[in-house]
Design a protein around this motif. Structure first.
Motif, PDB file in Angstrom:
ATOM      1  N   UNK A   1      18.850  30.930   1.231  1.00 55.56           N
ATOM      2  CA  UNK A   1      17.684  30.071   1.456  1.00 55.56           C
ATOM      3  C   UNK A   1      16.663  30.759   2.354  1.00 55.56           C
ATOM      4  N   UNK A   2      17.156  31.386   3.427  1.00 50.52           N
ATOM      5  CA  UNK A   2      16.260  32.109   4.335  1.00 50.52           C
ATOM      6  C   UNK A   2      15.609  33.283   3.618  1.00 50.52           C
ATOM      7  N   UNK A   3      16.414  34.028   2.894  1.00 41.31           N
ATOM      8  CA  UNK A   3      15.927  35.227   2.201  1.00 41.31           C
ATOM      9  C   UNK A   3      14.895  34.862   1.136  1.00 41.31           C
ATOM     10  N   UNK A   4      15.169  33.787   0.398  1.00 43.22           N
ATOM     11  CA  UNK A   4      14.222  33.339  -0.626  1.00 43.22           C
ATOM     12  C   UNK A   4      12.877  32.984   0.002  1.00 43.22           C
ATOM     13  N   UNK A   5      12.912  32.298   1.142  1.00 43.81           N
ATOM     14  CA  UNK A   5      11.673  31.921   1.827  1.00 43.81           C
ATOM     15  C   UNK A   5      10.926  33.152   2.323  1.00 43.81           C
ATOM     16  N   UNK A   6      11.670  34.140   2.839  1.00 38.54           N
ATOM     17  CA  UNK A   6      11.050  35.347   3.395  1.00 38.54           C
ATOM     18  C   UNK A   6      10.417  36.211   2.321  1.00 38.54           C
ATOM     19  N   UNK A   7      11.044  36.291   1.154  1.00 40.60           N
ATOM     20  CA  UNK A   7      10.615  37.244   0.127  1.00 40.60           C
ATOM     21  C   UNK A   7       9.833  36.627  -1.023  1.00 40.60           C
ATOM     22  N   UNK A   8       9.910  35.310  -1.185  1.00 36.14           N
ATOM     23  CA  UNK A   8       9.293  34.682  -2.348  1.00 36.14           C
ATOM     24  C   UNK A   8      10.182  34.665  -3.573  1.00 36.14           C
ATOM     25  N   UNK A   9      11.429  35.083  -3.422  1.00 32.58           N
ATOM     26  CA  UNK A   9      12.380  35.032  -4.529  1.00 32.58           C
ATOM     27  C   UNK A   9      12.793  33.593  -4.826  1.00 32.58           C
ATOM     28  N   UNK A  10      13.054  33.256  -6.091  1.00 27.49           N
ATOM     29  CA  UNK A  10      13.704  31.972  -6.384  1.00 27.49           C
ATOM     30  C   UNK A  10      15.074  31.942  -5.712  1.00 27.49           C
ATOM     31  N   UNK A  11      15.491  30.756  -5.287  1.00 20.54           N
ATOM     32  CA  UNK A  11      16.757  30.641  -4.563  1.00 20.54           C
ATOM     33  C   UNK A  11      17.936  31.143  -5.391  1.00 20.54           C
ATOM     34  N   UNK A  12      17.969  30.824  -6.685  1.00 16.76           N
ATOM     35  CA  UNK A  12      19.123  31.230  -7.485  1.00 16.76           C
ATOM     36  C   UNK A  12      19.206  32.751  -7.622  1.00 16.76           C
ATOM     37  N   UNK A  13      18.056  33.422  -7.682  1.00 15.76           N
ATOM     38  CA  UNK A  13      18.043  34.881  -7.731  1.00 15.76           C
ATOM     39  C   UNK A  13      18.540  35.453  -6.408  1.00 15.76           C
ATOM     40  N   UNK A  14      18.054  34.884  -5.305  1.00 15.92           N
ATOM     41  CA  UNK A  14      18.477  35.350  -3.984  1.00 15.92           C
ATOM     42  C   UNK A  14      19.979  35.186  -3.806  1.00 15.92           C
ATOM     43  N   UNK A  15      20.524  34.053  -4.227  1.00 15.15           N
ATOM     44  CA  UNK A  15      21.957  33.810  -4.079  1.00 15.15           C
ATOM     45  C   UNK A  15      22.763  34.771  -4.946  1.00 15.15           C
ATOM     46  N   UNK A  16      22.287  35.034  -6.167  1.00 12.94           N
ATOM     47  CA  UNK A  16      22.965  36.015  -7.024  1.00 12.94           C
ATOM     48  C   UNK A  16      23.026  37.376  -6.345  1.00 12.94           C
ATOM     49  N   UNK A  17      21.883  37.806  -5.765  1.00 14.43           N
ATOM     50  CA  UNK A  17      21.823  39.122  -5.126  1.00 14.43           C
ATOM     51  C   UNK A  17      22.704  39.176  -3.891  1.00 14.43           C
ATOM     52  N   UNK A  18      22.752  38.085  -3.134  1.00 16.13           N
ATOM     53  CA  UNK A  18      23.610  38.039  -1.956  1.00 16.13           C
ATOM     54  C   UNK A  18      25.071  38.194  -2.364  1.00 16.13           C
ATOM     55  N   UNK A  19      25.498  37.466  -3.354  1.00 14.16           N
ATOM     56  CA  UNK A  19      26.902  37.485  -3.759  1.00 14.16           C
ATOM     57  C   UNK A  19      27.275  38.763  -4.513  1.00 14.16           C
ATOM     58  N   UNK A  20      26.312  39.331  -5.247  1.00 19.69           N
ATOM     59  CA  UNK A  20      26.595  40.550  -6.006  1.00 19.69           C
ATOM     60  C   UNK A  20      26.519  41.795  -5.122  1.00 19.69           C
ATOM     61  N   UNK A  21      25.586  41.794  -4.166  1.00 21.32           N
ATOM     62  CA  UNK A  21      25.316  43.035  -3.449  1.00 21.32           C
ATOM     63  C   UNK A  21      25.278  42.885  -1.934  1.00 21.32           C
ATOM     64  N   UNK A  22      24.247  42.210  -1.410  1.00 18.18           N
ATOM     65  CA  UNK A  22      23.971  42.264   0.018  1.00 18.18           C
ATOM     66  C   UNK A  22      25.017  41.562   0.870  1.00 18.18           C
ATOM     67  N   UNK A  23      25.601  40.485   0.380  1.00 18.96           N
ATOM     68  CA  UNK A  23      26.610  39.790   1.158  1.00 18.96           C
ATOM     69  C   UNK A  23      27.971  40.445   1.123  1.00 18.96           C
ATOM     70  N   UNK A  24      28.137  41.465   0.268  1.00 14.88           N
ATOM     71  CA  UNK A  24      29.431  42.134   0.150  1.00 14.88           C
ATOM     72  C   UNK A  24      29.601  43.250   1.171  1.00 14.88           C
ATOM     73  N   UNK A  25      28.545  43.577   1.911  1.00 13.04           N
ATOM     74  CA  UNK A  25      28.582  44.740   2.788  1.00 13.04           C
ATOM     75  C   UNK A  25      29.564  44.588   3.951  1.00 13.04           C
TER      76      UNK A  25
END
Length: 342
Positions: A259-283
């Motif tokens: 939710x924070x990332x979507x607001x910061x970048x202008x990404x749709x929330x579902x895209x942001x959540x996909x990216x978090x779970x696929x990539x950025x949140x896995x770090x």
């Protein structure tokens, strides 16, 4: 329909964390956190360090000041580190190679290891291409010198091909999206969140990913002058600890961070959540150890062979391991949301 929706896709793409793109950038430095006699100038990208530290509460109780400068991508951020305008900043696995290849004054001080599933070669959903070996003779969009560029080289090699077997179209993500959407290229080599965005669009599918082929590393890079300053060096160590705790918070709160990332970048929330779970949140925060250095040396040698950096160099010469502490090895397995929820 594609023509009408394309501008809406391009706008947020221009604002995203472009971990390795070579686009130009202006920076701003008008936000300050903390208090104290020491000021750390931190280079950031939209939706990056500042956002994750603030969302996780790790900007509370700072015993030093942080002045934030915002850049659109890794290369200009490292140019600022080289110039001494920034003390530390975060980038992907390839900008340090290009900076060191130009003999820039940079030092790698921290690292993270995540999934490479978001580093992908995508093709149109109705494409006849089913395997990477079928890319021979095909046109592929890629950002030159990016992590996606190295992933493409590695994927082609695994398929028994070289870059001379395909037609490379060096395009930054916004232009590559336009070319891909209009059928001007056969494939597109990208990284998250572009991967998540194009897949959510419903007109693309993954041909192959970087899993098992690329190192999945990201880095914190500091200036030598800051590391020689006792006060700034201590602050850098504290900042790295805070970033490690913030990354743990992201893994435990993916929806809140999306939710924070979507607001910061202008990404749709579902895209942001996909990216978090696929990539950025896995770090996983990891040590800058011998394995990480060797892996980066391979990238450096690859781009030197392709004559995309001006010289060969020893990557180890650009590393400071004082902040490794008790961190896991750089080969530590990325976090998995599937395992976490089972």
């Amino acid at each position: 329909m594609r023509r009408r929706t394309l501008p809406a896709l391009l706008l947020p793409l221009a604002l995203l964390l472009t971990a390795c793109g070579g686009v130009s950038s202006a920076s701003t430095a008008d936000r300050t956190d903390g208090k104290g006699d020491v000021t750390l100038d931190v280079g950031d990208q939209k939706g990056g360090y500042e956002a994750i530290l603030r969302a996780s509460g790790e900007l509370d109780d700072l015993g030093y000041r942080i002045t934030w400068s915002t850049f659109t991508s890794g290369p200009p951020l490292l140019e600022a580190v080289n110039a001494g305008a920034v003390d530390i900043g975060g980038v992907g696995n390839t900008p340090p190679v290009f900076a060191a290849g130009s003999d820039s004054k940079i030092v790698v001080v921290g690292a993270g290891h995540g999934s490479s599933a978001g580093e992908a070669i995508v093709v149109p959903k109705d494409s006849p291409l089913k395997t990477p070996s079928q890319l021979k003779g095909r046109s592929i969009a890629v950002a030159q010198g990016s992590s996606a560029h190295f992933q493409l080289v590695a994927s082609l090699k695994a398929a028994g091909l070289t870059v001379s077997d395909v037609r490379l179209k060096y395009l930054q993500p916004a232009d590559a999206l336009a070319a891909f959407s209009r059928g001007k290229v056969d494939a597109w080599s990208i990284w998250d969140p572009y991967t998540s965005q194009v897949l959510r669009g419903g007109n693309a599918r993954v041909l192959t990913t970087g899993e098992g082929l690329v190192n999945g590393l990201s880095f914190q890079v500091a200036s030598p002058a800051a590391l020689k300053d006792a006060g700034k060096s201590k602050a850098i160590g504290d900042l790295l600890d805070r970033l490690r705790r913030a990354q743990d918070w992201v893994f435990k709160h993916p929806e809140a961070w999306a939710k924070v990332w979507a607001k910061e970048t202008g990404l749709p929330y579902d895209v942001a959540l996909d990216a978090v779970k696929r990539s950025y949140g896995t770090r996983v925060p990891v040590a800058v150890d011998a394995a990480a250095i060797a892996s980066e040396q391979q990238i450096a040698d690859t781009f030197a062979d392709l004559k995309l950096i001006p010289r060969r160099f020893v990557f180890k010469d650009y590393v400071d391991t004082r902040f490794n502490r008790d961190l896991p090895a750089s080969t530590a397995a990325p976090r998995s949301y599937r395992k976490a929820s089972s």
